[in-house]
Each structure stands twice: as C-alpha cells, then as structure tokens.
Design a protein around this motif. Structure first.
Motif, PDB file in Angstrom:
ATOM      1  N   ALA A  11      10.494   8.586   0.059  1.00 32.20           N
ATOM      2  CA  ALA A  11      10.349   7.639  -1.047  1.00 32.20           C
ATOM      3  C   ALA A  11      11.697   7.097  -1.504  1.00 32.20           C
ATOM      4  O   ALA A  11      11.791   5.981  -2.014  1.00 32.20           O
ATOM      5  CB  ALA A  11       9.629   8.306  -2.226  1.00 32.20           C
ATOM      6  N   LEU A  12      12.754   7.871  -1.330  1.00 34.94           N
ATOM      7  CA  LEU A  12      14.083   7.415  -1.727  1.00 34.94           C
ATOM      8  C   LEU A  12      14.510   6.227  -0.866  1.00 34.94           C
ATOM      9  O   LEU A  12      15.072   5.251  -1.374  1.00 34.94           O
ATOM     10  CB  LEU A  12      15.090   8.553  -1.591  1.00 34.94           C
ATOM     11  N   GLN A  13      14.245   6.320   0.431  1.00 30.94           N
ATOM     12  CA  GLN A  13      14.570   5.214   1.334  1.00 30.94           C
ATOM     13  C   GLN A  13      13.720   3.996   0.997  1.00 30.94           C
ATOM     14  O   GLN A  13      14.220   2.869   0.954  1.00 30.94           O
ATOM     15  CB  GLN A  13      14.352   5.657   2.788  1.00 30.94           C
ATOM     16  N   HIS A  14      12.453   4.218   0.727  1.00 28.48           N
ATOM     17  CA  HIS A  14      11.565   3.116   0.362  1.00 28.48           C
ATOM     18  C   HIS A  14      12.037   2.456  -0.932  1.00 28.48           C
ATOM     19  O   HIS A  14      12.039   1.228  -1.042  1.00 28.48           O
ATOM     20  CB  HIS A  14      10.128   3.620   0.181  1.00 28.48           C
ATOM     21  N   TYR A  15      12.442   3.266  -1.908  1.00 29.06           N
ATOM     22  CA  TYR A  15      12.846   2.729  -3.209  1.00 29.06           C
ATOM     23  C   TYR A  15      14.083   1.846  -3.089  1.00 29.06           C
ATOM     24  O   TYR A  15      14.143   0.759  -3.663  1.00 29.06           O
ATOM     25  CB  TYR A  15      13.113   3.859  -4.200  1.00 29.06           C
ATOM     26  N   LEU A  16      15.093   2.313  -2.352  1.00 32.39           N
ATOM     27  CA  LEU A  16      16.313   1.521  -2.222  1.00 32.39           C
ATOM     28  C   LEU A  16      16.074   0.244  -1.414  1.00 32.39           C
ATOM     29  O   LEU A  16      16.718  -0.777  -1.660  1.00 32.39           O
ATOM     30  CB  LEU A  16      17.421   2.351  -1.570  1.00 32.39           C
ATOM     31  N   TYR A  17      15.163   0.312  -0.464  1.00 30.02           N
ATOM     32  CA  TYR A  17      14.824  -0.897   0.295  1.00 30.02           C
ATOM     33  C   TYR A  17      14.107  -1.888  -0.607  1.00 30.02           C
ATOM     34  O   TYR A  17      14.435  -3.075  -0.635  1.00 30.02           O
ATOM     35  CB  TYR A  17      13.948  -0.538   1.497  1.00 30.02           C
ATOM     36  N   CYS A  18      13.130  -1.374  -1.369  1.00 34.78           N
ATOM     37  CA  CYS A  18      12.367  -2.230  -2.284  1.00 34.78           C
ATOM     38  C   CYS A  18      11.521  -1.339  -3.195  1.00 34.78           C
ATOM     39  O   CYS A  18      10.614  -0.657  -2.713  1.00 34.78           O
ATOM     40  CB  CYS A  18      11.473  -3.180  -1.494  1.00 34.78           C
ATOM     41  N   PRO A  19      11.776  -1.325  -4.511  1.00 36.51           N
ATOM     42  CA  PRO A  19      10.982  -0.511  -5.422  1.00 36.51           C
ATOM     43  C   PRO A  19       9.486  -0.801  -5.346  1.00 36.51           C
ATOM     44  O   PRO A  19       8.663   0.106  -5.461  1.00 36.51           O
ATOM     45  CB  PRO A  19      11.563  -0.858  -6.798  1.00 36.51           C
ATOM     46  N   ARG A  20       9.140  -2.065  -5.147  1.00 34.66           N
ATOM     47  CA  ARG A  20       7.715  -2.408  -5.061  1.00 34.66           C
ATOM     48  C   ARG A  20       7.098  -1.786  -3.819  1.00 34.66           C
ATOM     49  O   ARG A  20       5.972  -1.274  -3.867  1.00 34.66           O
ATOM     50  CB  ARG A  20       7.534  -3.922  -5.052  1.00 34.66           C
ATOM     51  N   GLN A  21       7.800  -1.839  -2.686  1.00 33.47           N
ATOM     52  CA  GLN A  21       7.291  -1.199  -1.476  1.00 33.47           C
ATOM     53  C   GLN A  21       7.066   0.285  -1.720  1.00 33.47           C
ATOM     54  O   GLN A  21       6.048   0.851  -1.320  1.00 33.47           O
ATOM     55  CB  GLN A  21       8.270  -1.391  -0.313  1.00 33.47           C
ATOM     56  N   CYS A  22       8.025   0.919  -2.380  1.00 37.87           N
ATOM     57  CA  CYS A  22       7.908   2.343  -2.687  1.00 37.87           C
ATOM     58  C   CYS A  22       6.660   2.627  -3.515  1.00 37.87           C
ATOM     59  O   CYS A  22       5.912   3.572  -3.250  1.00 37.87           O
ATOM     60  CB  CYS A  22       9.163   2.813  -3.422  1.00 37.87           C
ATOM     61  N   ALA A  23       6.417   1.786  -4.514  1.00 42.74           N
ATOM     62  CA  ALA A  23       5.251   1.982  -5.379  1.00 42.74           C
ATOM     63  C   ALA A  23       3.946   1.743  -4.634  1.00 42.74           C
ATOM     64  O   ALA A  23       2.962   2.477  -4.819  1.00 42.74           O
ATOM     65  CB  ALA A  23       5.341   1.058  -6.589  1.00 42.74           C
ATOM     66  N   LEU A  24       3.918   0.726  -3.791  1.00 46.32           N
ATOM     67  CA  LEU A  24       2.699   0.452  -3.025  1.00 46.32           C
ATOM     68  C   LEU A  24       2.333   1.634  -2.129  1.00 46.32           C
ATOM     69  O   LEU A  24       1.161   1.981  -1.975  1.00 46.32           O
ATOM     70  CB  LEU A  24       2.884  -0.812  -2.175  1.00 46.32           C
ATOM     71  N   ILE A  25       3.360   2.269  -1.557  1.00 48.29           N
ATOM     72  CA  ILE A  25       3.113   3.387  -0.650  1.00 48.29           C
ATOM     73  C   ILE A  25       2.802   4.665  -1.412  1.00 48.29           C
ATOM     74  O   ILE A  25       1.821   5.366  -1.115  1.00 48.29           O
ATOM     75  CB  ILE A  25       4.333   3.614   0.267  1.00 48.29           C
ATOM     76  N   HIS A  26       3.603   4.985  -2.415  1.00 46.38           N
ATOM     77  CA  HIS A  26       3.532   6.306  -3.046  1.00 46.38           C
ATOM     78  C   HIS A  26       2.708   6.346  -4.334  1.00 46.38           C
ATOM     79  O   HIS A  26       2.317   7.433  -4.762  1.00 46.38           O
ATOM     80  CB  HIS A  26       4.945   6.826  -3.308  1.00 46.38           C
ATOM     81  N   ILE A  27       2.448   5.208  -4.944  1.00 40.91           N
ATOM     82  CA  ILE A  27       1.580   5.175  -6.124  1.00 40.91           C
ATOM     83  C   ILE A  27       0.198   4.662  -5.744  1.00 40.91           C
ATOM     84  O   ILE A  27      -0.810   5.292  -6.050  1.00 40.91           O
ATOM     85  CB  ILE A  27       2.190   4.291  -7.237  1.00 40.91           C
TER      86      ILE A  27
END
Length: 208
Positions: A11-27
């Motif tokens: 999730a850290l890699q996803h967040y730095l790439y794009c917070p929205r991408q991180c949320a779509l995947i992990h939330i």
C-alpha cells in the motif's frame, strides 16, 4: 497493534504512486488486470513461494513474512539475502519489479519499509537493499539513508491516515501516471477530476 490494523507494505508503493489508486485497491477492494500487472504477477510468482537456499556463501530466503508492530506494517519480502560478514549474517532485501527504474521513489519506499521490518525482527541495522527490474534484468542498489527512511515513515503515517478514514481521494488526472494505471477504467480520472465534483458530473449526465 491488532493484525487487522496493519498497513500492507504494498500500500505504501500504491500511495506514493497515487493516493486514489491506493484507496481503490485497499479501501474499495477494486482491482483490474492489465498486461503490465499480469507480467508483474508472473515475475513475483517465482519468488513468492517461501523457501531458502545457500549458494556461494549467501543464504537466500524467498517469500519471507515481514512485520513491524510498532510502525503497524506487514507484508512479504520477495527475496532477502543473508551475506556473511564479520562473523555474522547481514540481511539484504531485494524487491522484484516488472518494469524499469522510475523517476518517483515509490519502489524505494516499499523496499525501505521492508528493511525497517527486518531491522525490528532481527535486531540489526540494514544499510542497503536492491530493486530488480524485469525489463532491464538488472539490480538497482538502494541505500537506506536518513532521507529515504524519513520519507518512508511519513508515507506510512499518511497511508494509515487515509486508510483509517475510509475515504477515497477525488481523481486528479495526470496523463503519464493515469494512462499507465490498470485501474483507469474504474477510476475515471478524466471525468471525476478535482475541477468537477461527483455530484456535478452526475447532474450533467442526467441532464444529457
């Protein structure tokens, strides 16, 4: 910290790439496969199975579970090499990536977070690791200096706050980043950007 509250290292890699991408995947638990993600999955399948071997004095462990309860993160290390030095073994994490070295530091942060977990688990200091990129077939060495460690800690905090909020950030279309994302069709960044709210966009669609 409860195991369910641990932030995945990915999730850290996803967040730095794009917070929205991180949320779509992990939330929102959304995922879409693309050629790039499929290639990455195949690459990781080679190293995700837990096993250990020793060759030329280096003990190599694949699929190693990692956790740092104080920081509240956990995950799996693709490869951890243990090099004999000064009568002891020194851990050297290696993360496998499908593409090539990137301009941003998301991959480095994910690797550094692995090192922080290993330091807590092994009670030792880890100075460096490496990123192996599938396209170049080469390693890129990464030094875990003070700047990268602080960026990693800040990213852990920011990711935790976002995941705990349960809120997905609004879309912010950036062609170079978004067009390469496998979630672009689910995200719809061109439509749901910061200049147009979801409510406004829906209202326009109804009018049309």
């Amino acid at each position: 910290m409860d195991q369910d509250d641990l932030v995945p290292l990915s999730a850290l890699q996803h967040y730095l790439y794009c917070p929205r991408q991180c949320a779509l995947i992990h939330i929102e638990q959304l995922w879409a496969e693309s050629r790039h993600t499929a290639e990455g999955r195949v690459l990781h399948e080679r190293v995700d199975k837990p096993q250990a071997e020793r060759r030329r004095g280096v003990r190599t462990v694949t699929g190693m579970p990692l956790v740092h309860l104080e920081l509240g993160v956990s995950g799996i290390a693709d490869v951890v090499e243990f090099h004999a030095r000064d009568g002891a073994e020194r851990a050297f994490p290696v993360e496998y990536k499908r593409g090539r070295p990137k301009a941003h530091r998301a991959d480095e942060v994910q690797l550094c977070a692995q090192a922080l977990c290993l330091e807590a688990m092994l009670g030792t200091c880890i100075e460096a690791g490496a990123l192996f990129y599938g396209e170049t077939r080469r390693r890129t060495d990464v030094a875990f200096d003070a700047e990268l460690r602080q960026l990693t800690l800040d990213t852990i905090t920011a990711t935790r706050v976002m995941l705990a909020s349960g809120r997905t950030p609004v879309a912010d279309y950036a062609p170079r980043r978004c067009d390469a994302c496998s979630l672009i069709d689910l995200c719809q960044p061109k439509l749901l950007n910061r200049s147009v709210s979801v409510a406004t966009w829906l209202a326009r669609q109804l009018q049309e």
